[in-house]
Motif scaffolding. Structure first.
Motif, PDB file in Angstrom:
ATOM      1  N   GLU A 192      42.580  30.624  43.376  1.00  0.00           N
ATOM      2  CA  GLU A 192      43.004  32.000  43.146  1.00  0.00           C
ATOM      3  C   GLU A 192      44.513  32.155  43.339  1.00  0.00           C
ATOM      4  O   GLU A 192      45.186  32.846  42.568  1.00  0.00           O
ATOM      5  CB  GLU A 192      42.245  32.948  44.089  1.00  0.00           C
ATOM      6  N   TYR A 193      45.035  31.508  44.358  1.00  0.00           N
ATOM      7  CA  TYR A 193      46.489  31.550  44.566  1.00  0.00           C
ATOM      8  C   TYR A 193      47.213  31.019  43.333  1.00  0.00           C
ATOM      9  O   TYR A 193      48.133  31.654  42.806  1.00  0.00           O
ATOM     10  CB  TYR A 193      46.874  30.683  45.768  1.00  0.00           C
ATOM     11  N   ASP A 237      47.121  33.225  40.182  1.00  0.00           N
ATOM     12  CA  ASP A 237      47.930  34.443  40.278  1.00  0.00           C
ATOM     13  C   ASP A 237      49.420  34.154  40.469  1.00  0.00           C
ATOM     14  O   ASP A 237      50.262  34.990  40.158  1.00  0.00           O
ATOM     15  CB  ASP A 237      47.433  35.316  41.436  1.00  0.00           C
ATOM     16  N   MET A 238      49.739  32.958  40.957  1.00  0.00           N
ATOM     17  CA  MET A 238      51.135  32.611  41.174  1.00  0.00           C
ATOM     18  C   MET A 238      51.875  32.392  39.860  1.00  0.00           C
ATOM     19  O   MET A 238      53.063  32.662  39.752  1.00  0.00           O
ATOM     20  CB  MET A 238      51.234  31.345  42.033  1.00  0.00           C
ATOM     21  N   PRO A 288      50.460  33.042  36.102  1.00  0.00           N
ATOM     22  CA  PRO A 288      49.365  33.318  35.152  1.00  0.00           C
ATOM     23  C   PRO A 288      49.771  33.094  33.699  1.00  0.00           C
ATOM     24  O   PRO A 288      49.870  34.035  32.901  1.00  0.00           O
ATOM     25  CB  PRO A 288      49.039  34.785  35.440  1.00  0.00           C
ATOM     26  N   GLY A 331      52.118  32.218  49.247  1.00  0.00           N
ATOM     27  CA  GLY A 331      51.251  32.606  48.139  1.00  0.00           C
ATOM     28  C   GLY A 331      51.616  33.967  47.582  1.00  0.00           C
ATOM     29  O   GLY A 331      51.743  34.146  46.361  1.00  0.00           O
ATOM     30  N   ASP A 332      51.806  34.939  48.469  1.00  0.00           N
ATOM     31  CA  ASP A 332      52.171  36.290  48.016  1.00  0.00           C
ATOM     32  C   ASP A 332      53.568  36.306  47.398  1.00  0.00           C
ATOM     33  O   ASP A 332      53.813  37.012  46.413  1.00  0.00           O
ATOM     34  CB  ASP A 332      52.118  37.271  49.195  1.00  0.00           C
ATOM     35  N   LYS A 366      53.246  34.867  43.946  1.00  0.00           N
ATOM     36  CA  LYS A 366      52.573  35.825  43.053  1.00  0.00           C
ATOM     37  C   LYS A 366      53.584  36.848  42.538  1.00  0.00           C
ATOM     38  O   LYS A 366      53.570  37.218  41.361  1.00  0.00           O
ATOM     39  CB  LYS A 366      51.450  36.558  43.796  1.00  0.00           C
ATOM     40  N   GLU A 367      54.452  37.301  43.440  1.00  0.00           N
ATOM     41  CA  GLU A 367      55.482  38.258  43.055  1.00  0.00           C
ATOM     42  C   GLU A 367      56.419  37.649  42.021  1.00  0.00           C
ATOM     43  O   GLU A 367      56.736  38.270  40.995  1.00  0.00           O
ATOM     44  CB  GLU A 367      56.271  38.693  44.298  1.00  0.00           C
ATOM     45  N   GLY A 393      55.756  35.037  40.084  1.00  0.00           N
ATOM     46  CA  GLY A 393      55.004  34.730  38.868  1.00  0.00           C
ATOM     47  C   GLY A 393      54.801  35.937  37.989  1.00  0.00           C
ATOM     48  O   GLY A 393      55.005  35.878  36.767  1.00  0.00           O
ATOM     49  N   GLY A 394      54.422  37.054  38.588  1.00  0.00           N
ATOM     50  CA  GLY A 394      54.247  38.275  37.807  1.00  0.00           C
ATOM     51  C   GLY A 394      55.547  38.714  37.171  1.00  0.00           C
ATOM     52  O   GLY A 394      55.588  39.125  36.004  1.00  0.00           O
ATOM     53  N   SER A 447      51.289  24.183  40.643  1.00  0.00           N
ATOM     54  CA  SER A 447      51.464  25.620  40.416  1.00  0.00           C
ATOM     55  C   SER A 447      52.043  25.923  39.041  1.00  0.00           C
ATOM     56  O   SER A 447      51.850  27.006  38.496  1.00  0.00           O
ATOM     57  CB  SER A 447      52.397  26.206  41.490  1.00  0.00           C
TER      58      SER A 447
END
Length: 203
Positions: free
Chosen positions: A38-39, A42-43, A45, A113-114, A117-118, A120-121, A164
């Motif tokens: 999941e990490y 979302d990291m 996508p 991870g967070d 995600k930031e 990556g988005g 990743s």
């Protein structure tokens, strides 16, 4: 055989068994594998880039692909299919380097991870919008920034960076494809093979 010798042989056997048990390789459970998957999804996508092709110009897509190919393409770029692909890579990582895997997962849980995600988005949104704004990690809280920097430059997390899709954050040979380009190319090849879509469609 004397009772003393028999007891010695039994004791040696027990010690050997105990040593074997203590040396058993570490394993990674399904929950940890799922969390890592999941990490990573979302990291970075990247499936969203392919999904955009489905939405951007449907008529042009119809001109190049038949109904069966379009349906297959749509299924292949949906999140569940991307998760399944990433899970296969995660399973290989967990099986080949369980201790390293657990350390990498701990780093992601601690904030990397967070942070990724930031990033990556932000990166995918900019790519889809055709914008070139840079990402400023200095806006992160201090603990998250430390985790981000550890992810980006820690030598022990090189495999995690590759998995990743980010690869190395240091200067790379411009003649070599980036980790993200390699993942995009690999995904295009998988979709091409699965759906019978000519490779030139993805050029």
């Amino acid at each position: 055989m004397s009772p003393v010798r028999l007891r010695l042989l039994l004791a040696a056997g027990l010690l050997t068994s105990a040593g074997t048990a203590a040396a058993a390789p570490a394993t990674v459970d399904a929950v940890a594998r799922e969390r890592m998957t999941e990490y990573l999804v979302d990291m970075f996508p990247i499936h969203r880039i392919f999904a955009q092709l489905m939405e951007k110009d449907p008529k042009a897509l119809e001109a190049e692909l038949d109904g069966k190919q379009r349906a297959c393409f749509s299924q292949q770029v949906a999140r569940p299919a991307f998760v399944a692909r990433k899970r296969r890579a995660v399973d290989a990582y967990a099986d080949q380097a369980p201790d390293e895997f657990q350390a990498a997962l701990k780093l992601l849980d601690e904030g990397a991870g967070d942070a990724m995600k930031e990033l990556g988005g932000f990166s995918i949104d900019n790519a889809l919008a055709g914008e070139g704004q840079g990402f400023d990690p200095s806006s992160m809280p201090p603990d998250r920034l430390v985790s981000f920097m550890t992810f980006a430059y820690g030598s022990q997390y090189r495999r995690l960076r590759e998995l990743s899709g980010y690869g190395e954050f240091t200067d790379q040979d411009e003649d070599q494809p980036s980790a993200s380009d390699a993942q995009l190319a690999a995904m295009a090849t998988e979709i091409s093979d699965a759906c019978g879509i000519p490779p030139k469609f993805f050029e």
